[in-house]
Design a protein around this motif. Structure first.
Motif, mmCIF file in Angstrom:
data_model
loop_
_atom_site.group_PDB
_atom_site.id
_atom_site.type_symbol
_atom_site.label_atom_id
_atom_site.label_comp_id
_atom_site.label_asym_id
_atom_site.label_seq_id
_atom_site.Cartn_x
_atom_site.Cartn_y
_atom_site.Cartn_z
ATOM 1 N N ALA A 110 0.681 -1.225 0.178
ATOM 2 C CA ALA A 110 0.053 0.016 -0.188
ATOM 3 C C ALA A 110 0.877 1.137 -0.112
ATOM 4 O O ALA A 110 1.961 1.220 0.510
ATOM 5 C CB ALA A 110 -0.905 0.090 1.373
ATOM 6 N N ALA A 111 0.495 2.341 -0.557
ATOM 7 C CA ALA A 111 1.129 3.550 -0.814
ATOM 8 C C ALA A 111 0.323 4.688 -0.445
ATOM 9 O O ALA A 111 -1.115 4.544 -0.639
ATOM 10 C CB ALA A 111 1.832 3.590 -2.014
ATOM 11 N N ILE A 112 0.847 5.738 0.174
ATOM 12 C CA ILE A 112 0.206 7.059 0.286
ATOM 13 C C ILE A 112 0.974 8.150 -0.016
ATOM 14 O O ILE A 112 2.112 8.364 0.379
ATOM 15 C CB ILE A 112 -0.322 7.058 1.864
ATOM 16 C CG1 ILE A 112 -1.326 8.431 2.154
ATOM 17 C CG2 ILE A 112 0.812 7.173 2.771
ATOM 18 C CD1 ILE A 112 -2.326 8.465 3.351
ATOM 19 N N GLY A 113 0.142 8.843 -0.687
ATOM 20 C CA GLY A 113 0.976 10.167 -1.382
ATOM 21 C C GLY A 113 1.083 11.428 -0.144
ATOM 22 O O GLY A 113 0.357 11.324 0.834
ATOM 23 N N SER A 114 1.858 12.512 -0.349
ATOM 24 C CA SER A 114 1.939 13.623 0.217
ATOM 25 C C SER A 114 0.394 14.276 0.649
ATOM 26 O O SER A 114 0.181 15.001 1.610
ATOM 27 C CB SER A 114 2.893 14.509 0.062
ATOM 28 O OG SER A 114 2.433 14.870 -1.336
ATOM 29 N N GLY A 115 -0.343 14.120 -0.331
ATOM 30 C CA GLY A 115 -1.626 14.902 -0.373
ATOM 31 C C GLY A 115 -2.883 13.936 0.057
ATOM 32 O O GLY A 115 -3.890 14.193 0.226
ATOM 33 N N GLY A 116 -2.396 12.707 0.562
ATOM 34 C CA GLY A 116 -3.204 11.726 0.849
ATOM 35 C C GLY A 116 -3.761 10.497 0.044
ATOM 36 O O GLY A 116 -4.562 9.801 0.317
#
Length: 120
Positions: free
Chosen positions: A49-55
């Motif tokens: 799973a991954a999450i970006g700086s903007g969510g």
């Protein structure tokens, strides 16, 4: 600064665990993008799973609908909530992220692994 992962353990199939990855070692740091990977015995490490700086989030097909990645910027922590766990979820889970500090700028780093074992 380093990433510290925790929360692994032994759970029965169908159970839940929550992993946490904390950026520690400095009073002010920001986790930009972050992701969780896992490595099962005898297999290559894979992105879970991954999450970006903007969510924004993204999930491997094998965990979509069961796992949730989230972040708490105030606590400098990224979580992986794992529900309806299956024996095939067993492995060592690693957090990885881009961490910014005032002294080092952005650095790509890995946390130590945390073992997740799901019994059938």
């Amino acid at each position: 600064v380093q990433l510290q992962a925790s929360g692994g353990g032994l759970v029965q199939a169908g159970g839940s665990l929550r992993l946490a990855c904390v950026a520690s070692g400095t009073s002010f740091s920001i986790i930009n993008s972050a992701d969780w990977h896992r490595q099962a015995p005898g297999k290559q490490r894979e992105l879970v799973a991954a999450i970006g700086s903007g969510g924004s989030t993204d999930y491997a097909d094998a965990v979509a609908g069961r796992f949730t990645i989230a972040r708490d910027n105030a606590k400098k922590t990224v979580y992986l909530e794992m529900n309806n766990l299956k024996p095939e979820d067993t492995g060592v889970y690693y957090c990885h992220g881009s961490v910014w500090t005032m002294t080092t700028g952005s650095s790509d780093m890995w946390g130590q692994g945390t073992q997740v074992t799901v019994s059938s």
